[in-house]
Design a protein around this motif. Structure first.
Motif, PDB file in Angstrom:
ATOM      1  N   ASP A  17      15.266 -13.635 -55.491  1.00 34.30           N
ATOM      2  CA  ASP A  17      16.525 -14.312 -55.748  1.00 34.30           C
ATOM      3  C   ASP A  17      17.726 -13.495 -55.277  1.00 34.30           C
ATOM      4  OD1 ASP A  17      16.083 -12.415 -57.695  1.00 34.30           O
ATOM      5  OD2 ASP A  17      16.286 -13.763 -59.384  1.00 34.30           O
ATOM      6  N   GLU A  18      17.496 -12.291 -54.834  1.00 36.79           N
ATOM      7  CA  GLU A  18      18.530 -11.435 -54.254  1.00 36.79           C
ATOM      8  C   GLU A  18      17.977 -10.824 -52.970  1.00 36.79           C
ATOM      9  OE1 GLU A  18      21.691 -10.785 -55.176  1.00 36.79           O
ATOM     10  OE2 GLU A  18      21.488 -12.254 -56.800  1.00 36.79           O
ATOM     11  N   PRO A  19      18.729 -10.872 -51.876  1.00 36.07           N
ATOM     12  CA  PRO A  19      18.202 -10.295 -50.641  1.00 36.07           C
ATOM     13  C   PRO A  19      18.269  -8.776 -50.643  1.00 36.07           C
ATOM     14  CG  PRO A  19      20.440 -11.052 -50.277  1.00 36.07           C
ATOM     15  CD  PRO A  19      20.072 -11.457 -51.694  1.00 36.07           C
ATOM     16  N   VAL A  20      17.362  -8.185 -49.879  1.00 43.92           N
ATOM     17  CA  VAL A  20      17.423  -6.763 -49.572  1.00 43.92           C
ATOM     18  C   VAL A  20      18.051  -6.682 -48.190  1.00 43.92           C
ATOM     19  CG1 VAL A  20      16.087  -4.676 -49.139  1.00 43.92           C
ATOM     20  CG2 VAL A  20      15.392  -6.259 -50.963  1.00 43.92           C
ATOM     21  N   LEU A  21      19.166  -5.956 -48.063  1.00 45.27           N
ATOM     22  CA  LEU A  21      19.901  -5.895 -46.807  1.00 45.27           C
ATOM     23  C   LEU A  21      19.399  -4.773 -45.923  1.00 45.27           C
ATOM     24  CD1 LEU A  21      23.561  -6.469 -48.061  1.00 45.27           C
ATOM     25  CD2 LEU A  21      21.921  -8.148 -47.194  1.00 45.27           C
ATOM     26  N   VAL A  22      19.334  -5.058 -44.630  1.00 42.17           N
ATOM     27  CA  VAL A  22      18.916  -4.071 -43.637  1.00 42.17           C
ATOM     28  C   VAL A  22      20.052  -3.896 -42.644  1.00 42.17           C
ATOM     29  CG1 VAL A  22      17.319  -3.587 -41.751  1.00 42.17           C
ATOM     30  CG2 VAL A  22      16.476  -4.623 -43.851  1.00 42.17           C
ATOM     31  N   LYS A  23      20.591  -2.676 -42.580  1.00 37.85           N
ATOM     32  CA  LYS A  23      21.662  -2.384 -41.626  1.00 37.85           C
ATOM     33  C   LYS A  23      21.173  -1.432 -40.531  1.00 37.85           C
ATOM     34  CE  LYS A  23      25.230  -3.359 -44.991  1.00 37.85           C
ATOM     35  NZ  LYS A  23      26.316  -2.834 -45.790  1.00 37.85           N
ATOM     36  N   PRO A  24      20.954  -0.144 -40.802  1.00 35.73           N
ATOM     37  CA  PRO A  24      20.497   0.746 -39.725  1.00 35.73           C
ATOM     38  C   PRO A  24      19.022   0.524 -39.397  1.00 35.73           C
ATOM     39  CG  PRO A  24      20.734   1.986 -41.751  1.00 35.73           C
ATOM     40  CD  PRO A  24      21.230   0.591 -42.029  1.00 35.73           C
ATOM     41  N   GLU A  25      18.629   0.951 -38.189  1.00 34.56           N
ATOM     42  CA  GLU A  25      17.250   0.741 -37.722  1.00 34.56           C
ATOM     43  C   GLU A  25      16.214   1.321 -38.673  1.00 34.56           C
ATOM     44  OE1 GLU A  25      14.535   1.780 -33.849  1.00 34.56           O
ATOM     45  OE2 GLU A  25      16.688   1.652 -33.626  1.00 34.56           O
ATOM     46  N   ALA A  26      16.466   2.483 -39.244  1.00 31.03           N
ATOM     47  CA  ALA A  26      15.494   3.109 -40.148  1.00 31.03           C
ATOM     48  C   ALA A  26      15.244   2.232 -41.374  1.00 31.03           C
ATOM     49  CB  ALA A  26      15.979   4.487 -40.573  1.00 31.03           C
ATOM     50  N   ALA A  27      16.242   1.487 -41.806  1.00 29.29           N
ATOM     51  CA  ALA A  27      16.090   0.638 -42.991  1.00 29.29           C
ATOM     52  C   ALA A  27      15.089  -0.485 -42.741  1.00 29.29           C
ATOM     53  CB  ALA A  27      17.438   0.073 -43.411  1.00 29.29           C
ATOM     54  N   LEU A  28      14.968  -0.964 -41.502  1.00 30.61           N
ATOM     55  CA  LEU A  28      14.003  -2.015 -41.190  1.00 30.61           C
ATOM     56  C   LEU A  28      12.589  -1.531 -41.493  1.00 30.61           C
ATOM     57  CD1 LEU A  28      13.325  -4.808 -40.068  1.00 30.61           C
ATOM     58  CD2 LEU A  28      13.462  -3.840 -37.772  1.00 30.61           C
ATOM     59  N   ASP A  29      12.246  -0.343 -41.043  1.00 31.69           N
ATOM     60  CA  ASP A  29      10.925   0.226 -41.338  1.00 31.69           C
ATOM     61  C   ASP A  29      10.712   0.386 -42.839  1.00 31.69           C
ATOM     62  OD1 ASP A  29      10.277   0.430 -38.648  1.00 31.69           O
ATOM     63  OD2 ASP A  29      11.049   2.466 -38.477  1.00 31.69           O
ATOM     64  N   ARG A  30      11.755   0.825 -43.538  1.00 32.14           N
ATOM     65  CA  ARG A  30      11.666   1.047 -44.982  1.00 32.14           C
ATOM     66  C   ARG A  30      11.418  -0.266 -45.725  1.00 32.14           C
ATOM     67  NH1 ARG A  30      15.307   0.132 -48.395  1.00 32.14           N
ATOM     68  NH2 ARG A  30      17.064   0.325 -46.975  1.00 32.14           N
ATOM     69  N   VAL A  31      12.143  -1.322 -45.348  1.00 32.04           N
ATOM     70  CA  VAL A  31      11.981  -2.606 -46.039  1.00 32.04           C
ATOM     71  C   VAL A  31      10.609  -3.210 -45.745  1.00 32.04           C
ATOM     72  CG1 VAL A  31      12.850  -4.975 -46.195  1.00 32.04           C
ATOM     73  CG2 VAL A  31      14.435  -3.056 -46.246  1.00 32.04           C
ATOM     74  N   LEU A  32      10.144  -3.137 -44.507  1.00 32.24           N
ATOM     75  CA  LEU A  32       8.807  -3.650 -44.188  1.00 32.24           C
ATOM     76  C   LEU A  32       7.731  -2.862 -44.942  1.00 32.24           C
ATOM     77  CD1 LEU A  32       9.234  -4.422 -40.404  1.00 32.24           C
ATOM     78  CD2 LEU A  32       8.864  -6.091 -42.241  1.00 32.24           C
ATOM     79  N   ALA A  33       7.917  -1.559 -45.073  1.00 32.03           N
ATOM     80  CA  ALA A  33       6.975  -0.751 -45.857  1.00 32.03           C
ATOM     81  C   ALA A  33       6.999  -1.182 -47.322  1.00 32.03           C
ATOM     82  CB  ALA A  33       7.315   0.732 -45.730  1.00 32.03           C
ATOM     83  N   ASP A  34       8.179  -1.532 -47.841  1.00 35.11           N
ATOM     84  CA  ASP A  34       8.273  -1.986 -49.226  1.00 35.11           C
ATOM     85  C   ASP A  34       7.590  -3.339 -49.407  1.00 35.11           C
ATOM     86  OD1 ASP A  34       9.147  -1.668 -51.953  1.00 35.11           O
ATOM     87  OD2 ASP A  34      10.674  -3.189 -51.544  1.00 35.11           O
ATOM     88  N   VAL A  35       7.738  -4.246 -48.441  1.00 30.33           N
ATOM     89  CA  VAL A  35       7.046  -5.535 -48.517  1.00 30.33           C
ATOM     90  C   VAL A  35       5.537  -5.295 -48.606  1.00 30.33           C
ATOM     91  CG1 VAL A  35       6.520  -7.688 -47.286  1.00 30.33           C
ATOM     92  CG2 VAL A  35       8.876  -6.833 -47.334  1.00 30.33           C
ATOM     93  N   LEU A  36       5.017  -4.389 -47.780  1.00 29.50           N
ATOM     94  CA  LEU A  36       3.587  -4.059 -47.829  1.00 29.50           C
ATOM     95  C   LEU A  36       3.205  -3.462 -49.184  1.00 29.50           C
ATOM     96  CD1 LEU A  36       2.925  -2.474 -44.323  1.00 29.50           C
ATOM     97  CD2 LEU A  36       1.948  -4.599 -45.216  1.00 29.50           C
ATOM     98  N   GLU A  37       4.040  -2.564 -49.677  1.00 33.55           N
ATOM     99  CA  GLU A  37       3.751  -1.876 -50.937  1.00 33.55           C
ATOM    100  C   GLU A  37       3.738  -2.841 -52.122  1.00 33.55           C
ATOM    101  OE1 GLU A  37       6.219   1.244 -53.532  1.00 33.55           O
ATOM    102  OE2 GLU A  37       5.706   1.969 -51.525  1.00 33.55           O
ATOM    103  N   GLN A  38       4.515  -3.905 -52.063  1.00 34.34           N
ATOM    104  CA  GLN A  38       4.587  -4.874 -53.164  1.00 34.34           C
ATOM    105  C   GLN A  38       3.302  -5.678 -53.296  1.00 34.34           C
ATOM    106  OE1 GLN A  38       7.016  -4.754 -55.392  1.00 34.34           O
ATOM    107  NE2 GLN A  38       7.911  -3.145 -54.114  1.00 34.34           N
ATOM    108  N   GLY A  39       2.452  -5.636 -52.287  1.00 27.35           N
ATOM    109  CA  GLY A  39       1.202  -6.387 -52.339  1.00 27.35           C
ATOM    110  C   GLY A  39       1.414  -7.817 -51.869  1.00 27.35           C
TER     111      GLY A  39
END
Length: 156
Positions: A17-39
């Motif tokens: 219900d709230e977005p996770v924002l991605v600004k710098p390139e490194a944040a894209l890798d971090r957010v995708l890793a978090d999506v994986l980690e969430q199961g």
């Protein structure tokens, strides 16, 4: 151009219900890793940019991705909906990623889990390829050309 990306996914108490924002390139890798980690996600992750046009009274993004990503294999697929740059203005289309990669065991991937809509065959791509495509979108605001696409239908 470098767009802000909004990732809508389930993480802890955030029920998409709230977005996770991605600004710098490194944040894209971090957010995708978090999506994986969430199961496994109950619904595919949605990715859009608040800086691009919207439509309708609810201001839906006029272009966005659905991403289904298998946490065990880090294999996923992208579904893109947006304007077709080769069609008349105002017409929207949707496409699914096409894989040129070979996987020993491709997971079941969904465009929509609620109505059990599967990605078409040969849609599965690696996490690196997903990252590359989303980074291209962040830089251009258009359907990425670094991967191949297959049509999944038009939207009037």
């Amino acid at each position: 151009m470098s767009l802000i990306l909004e990732f809508w996914y389930y993480a802890g108490s955030n029920r998409a219900d709230e977005p996770v924002l991605v600004k710098p390139e490194a944040a894209l890798d971090r957010v995708l890793a978090d999506v994986l980690e969430q199961g496994p996600q109950p619904h595919p992750t949605q990715v859009a940019s608040p800086e691009l046009p919207t439509f309708g009274i609810l201001n839906f993004p006029d272009r966005m991705f659905k991403l289904d990503l298998d946490p065990e294999s880090a294999i996923g697929a992208l579904h893109y909906t947006g304007p077709d740059e080769y069609d008349e203005p105002g017409r929207f289309w949707s496409w699914a990623s096409v894989s040129n990669e070979e996987f020993a065991d491709t997971p079941v991937l969904y465009i929509d889990k609620q109505n059990r809509t599967l990605f078409p065959p040969k849609s599965a791509i690696s996490l690196d390829t997903i990252t590359m495509a989303l980074e291209e979108f962040r830089q251009t605001g258009t359907r990425p050309t670094c991967i191949e696409w297959q049509s999944t239908g038009g939207i009037a």
